[in-house]
Structure formats: C-alpha cells, structure tokens
Design an enzyme around this catalytic site. Structure first.
Site, short mmCIF file in Angstrom:
data_model
loop_
_atom_site.label_atom_id
_atom_site.label_comp_id
_atom_site.label_asym_id
_atom_site.label_seq_id
_atom_site.Cartn_x
_atom_site.Cartn_y
_atom_site.Cartn_z
N TRP A 71 0.82 -1.22 0.00
CA TRP A 71 0.00 0.00 0.00
C TRP A 71 0.85 1.26 0.00
O TRP A 71 0.53 2.23 -0.71
CB TRP A 71 -1.00 -0.01 1.16
CG TRP A 71 -1.99 -1.13 0.98
CD1 TRP A 71 -2.11 -2.25 1.73
CD2 TRP A 71 -2.96 -1.26 -0.08
NE1 TRP A 71 -3.10 -3.06 1.23
CE2 TRP A 71 -3.63 -2.48 0.11
CE3 TRP A 71 -3.32 -0.46 -1.17
CZ2 TRP A 71 -4.65 -2.93 -0.75
CZ3 TRP A 71 -4.33 -0.91 -2.03
CH2 TRP A 71 -4.98 -2.11 -1.81
N ASP B 90 -1.26 6.56 6.45
CA ASP B 90 -2.39 5.74 6.01
C ASP B 90 -2.68 4.74 7.14
O ASP B 90 -1.92 3.82 7.38
CB ASP B 90 -2.01 5.00 4.72
CG ASP B 90 -3.06 3.98 4.28
OD1 ASP B 90 -4.11 3.85 4.95
OD2 ASP B 90 -2.83 3.30 3.27
N LYS C 65 -12.62 -1.58 7.40
CA LYS C 65 -11.93 -2.62 8.18
C LYS C 65 -12.30 -2.50 9.66
O LYS C 65 -12.89 -3.40 10.22
CB LYS C 65 -10.43 -2.51 7.97
CG LYS C 65 -10.04 -2.79 6.52
CD LYS C 65 -8.75 -2.20 6.13
CE LYS C 65 -8.53 -2.12 4.65
NZ LYS C 65 -8.64 -3.34 3.87
#
Ligand code: PLP
Length: 368
Positions: free
Chosen positions: A106, A175, A199
């Site tokens: 990511w 992030d 999530k």
C-alpha cells in the site's frame, strides 16, 4: 435450516459488530421516526446533518482530536487518498518533494501515485521483501520535503509500526486504513491521517481524513475540486453528495467502540487476539511460519504459511477447506503473497479468535 455461525476473518470489507448490523436493520425503513431510510435521505436535511455531526464528534472524542484539526468524510477510498495527499500537500514547500517509507504494497502504491505530482524520495534502502521496517537510523529524511508518508499497517504483508516516525518537524502523513481505532494514537503528532472505513470503523464507501488546519489551502491548481481538502472542510464534507449510508454505519460502529471502552480497550483485546495466533505460530516448530520480523508483526493482519517457510500449497488448501467447514471464512492470503492471512479487526471477538486458534492446534497435531 440450522443456522451455522460464520466467522469472517476477511481483510476488508470486514466483519461488523452484529449489534451494529441489527440496529441498521431495525432502522433501515424508518430512521429515528423520520418515516424514511437513511438510504433515501437528503444529505442537506437536518436529520443527516445530525448524523454527520455525531460521527465527527464521536471520532473527536475517541481519538482526542485537537481543535485545530478538521475531520472529513470523503469518497474514493484509501486509493483516492494516494492521489489526494500529494495533490493537497506536495506544494507545501517550493521543492515539491515528499519522503516516503515503503514497507508494503500500500505504501508502494501511494509512492508511485505521488510521483505524478512531484519528486518522491524513498528514505531507506529498498526492501527485498516486505517483512520488516528498516531501522530509523538507516533513513535519510529530507528537511525540505513537504511531508513524510508512511502506512502504519500494511494489510497485505502484516507489517505494523509500533512507533510513530520522527520527522524533525516535517509534516507527518499516515495511512491508517487497516489499524484505525485499533489502538490509541496521538493525533497531534500528525499533519494528516486517513483511513478507509471498511476494516475497523464501518463499511466501504467512506474514508476519514483528519487534517491539521494550517495544511489546508495549498492544493496544486490541477487538484480536482472534490479532492481539495480546503473545499471539503469549508463545506463540512458536503461539497457534493457524501456516502450518507456509510457515514451512518460509521456512527453506529463508533458508538459500539465507545460503549466497549474506546481505543485503549480495543488495543488490549487486539493484543490478546493477535498473541493467541502468533503464540501458536511460534510454538509450531516451523509448521506455521510468519515471515514478518517479530518487532513489527501486525495485530490486525496475521499472515502465515503452512507446512514450510515458502508454504506447502496442498496443505494450505486443506487448511482453508477445513476452516471453511468450521464456518471460518476469508482466511486466504492476498493473491500477491499466498498462504493464509487472519485479519483480527476490532469486531473479531476473542471467541472468534479462539475458534481459529483451536483449529490451528488441531491441524498441527494432525499433520506434524
Ligand atoms: N491502504 C491500506 C492500508 C489498505 O489496506 C487498503 C485496502 O485494503 C487501501 C489503502 C486501499 O483502500 P481502497 O480499496 O479503499 O482504495
């Protein structure tokens, strides 16, 4: 038909607390005596205003967000932020450069996207595999960088920071998509935090951005208006139609987190849950193998191979089939790494985790 309990260990969209789903079901047709559903409610209505303001105030309370930060609810997911962050922040300093820590899929994607808008410097020697966080003594930070970027939990590889990077005063961006509200965090150390909701804090469709006020108003001129943090902050995230239902679901999840003790209580549970699985891996004499350095093993996503270091695919298939028969689903590792990945987000209970732990022990006994 007998109802078989399913335990979802998926990496996202992930398990939601059953009480949240029930409340959403109860309110689906008639929200709070309005006679309509949140799904059909105007985002300009006073009822929706109450929802979005409540979501913000719960977030402020749970994370102790200082007053000089704005909270935004945006679309485009975590990936949208890979573009929004440089579009809004890389122009903070004349050089238009940014420092990136690349410790997994990511952050690698985020760095690649940022290259479209300025110079990107990866501050550490390139990693051969995403199984560790390079020691901060090996980082070369650029004092002229507009910001330093990192991903606090790499969902695919299971690499999580257990410290906040020091940046010598340069704006820090994180992030936190896959470990948001899974532990307390000192927001004041960050210029910007973002997290997709699907999530730990809700369903897909909404991304939270927490941004320090003085960083607003520096967007590049080519920044699309919907991605401009200043515009969205001035409009209370209502420049255009926001993901209303996803924001509503987030309110319910945040209430659930609050009623269950907040981020500190989540952290305690997440430590217990992840230790339960890592302990079995560590004690398995190499039958289960987690390739990640012990210092940065994720509490949220536990990746492991079965049978040997590089995985025995036949055994892994058998493991997954057996798990599925017991109602444990979405344990397959990300397609780029293979093996198994157990995601243990906030809504996954100790009992859920124990069911997995018991199965792992049983499987080990049968095959060792
Ligand atoms: N960042 C992290 C840490 C993620 O785990 C993900 C997705 O799983 C993303 C970003 C991308 O999120 P999205 O699919 O919402 O764009």
């Amino acid at each position: 038909m007998e109802h078989k309990q399913t335990i979802n260990f998926g990496a996202g969209p992930a398990k939601l607390p059953p009480s949240v789903l029930l409340q959403a079901q109860n309110e689906l047709l008639n929200y709070s005596s309005t006679g309509i559903s949140v799904l059909e409610m105007s985002h300009r209505s006073s009822d929706f205003n109450k929802i979005i303001n409540k979501t913000e105030s719960l977030l402020r309370e749970l994370l102790n967000i200082p007053d000089n930060y704005k909270v935004l609810f945006l679309q485009g997911g975590g990936s949208g932020q890979f573009s929004s962050v440089p579009l809004n922040l890389i122009g903070l300093k004349e050089d238009r450069c940014a420092d990136y820590l690349v410790t997994g899929t990511w952050s690698a994607k985020a760095a690649k996207e940022a290259e479209k808008y300025g110079k990107v410097n990866v501050v550490h020697p390139k990693l051969d595999s995403y199984t560790k966080i390079p020691d901060p003594s090996s980082w070369t930070l650029n004092p002229s960088a507009s910001y330093v970027y990192y991903c606090s939990n790499e969902t695919v590889h299971g690499v999580e920071y257990n410290f906040t990077p020091e940046t010598n005063g340069v704006v820090l961006v994180s992030d936190m998509s896959s470990n948001f509200l899974s532990r307390p965090v000192d927001v004041s150390k960050f210029g910007l935090i973002f997290a997709g909701a699907q999530k730990n804090v809700g369903c897909a469709g909404v991304t939270v951005v927490i941004v320090r006020e003085d960083l607003l108003g520096h967007a590049l001129k080519e920044c699309p208006i919907v991605l401009d943090y200043k515009v969205q902050a001035e409009m209370n995230s209502l420049y255009n139609t926001p993901p209303c239902f996803s924001i509503y679901i987030m309110t319910l999840v945040l209430e659930w987190i609050k009623n269950n003790g907040g981020s500190a209580a989540m952290e305690m549970l997440n430590k217990q849950k992840s230790s339960m699985i890592y302990d079995i891996i560590n004690a398995s004499n190499g039958f289960y193998v987690c390739p990640v350095d012990t210092a940065c093993r994720s509490r949220m996503n536990v990746p492991f191979r079965v049978g040997k270091k590089e995985g025995n695919e036949a055994l892994e298939k058998e493991f997954l089939d057996g798990a599925s028969k017991r109602g444990m689903i979405s344990l397959k590792g990300h397609r780029s790494v293979g093996g198994i990945r157990a995601s243990l987000y906030n809504a996954v209970t100790l009992e859920d985790t124990k069911a997995l732990a018991d199965y792992m022990k049983e499987f080990l006994k049968e095959h060792q």
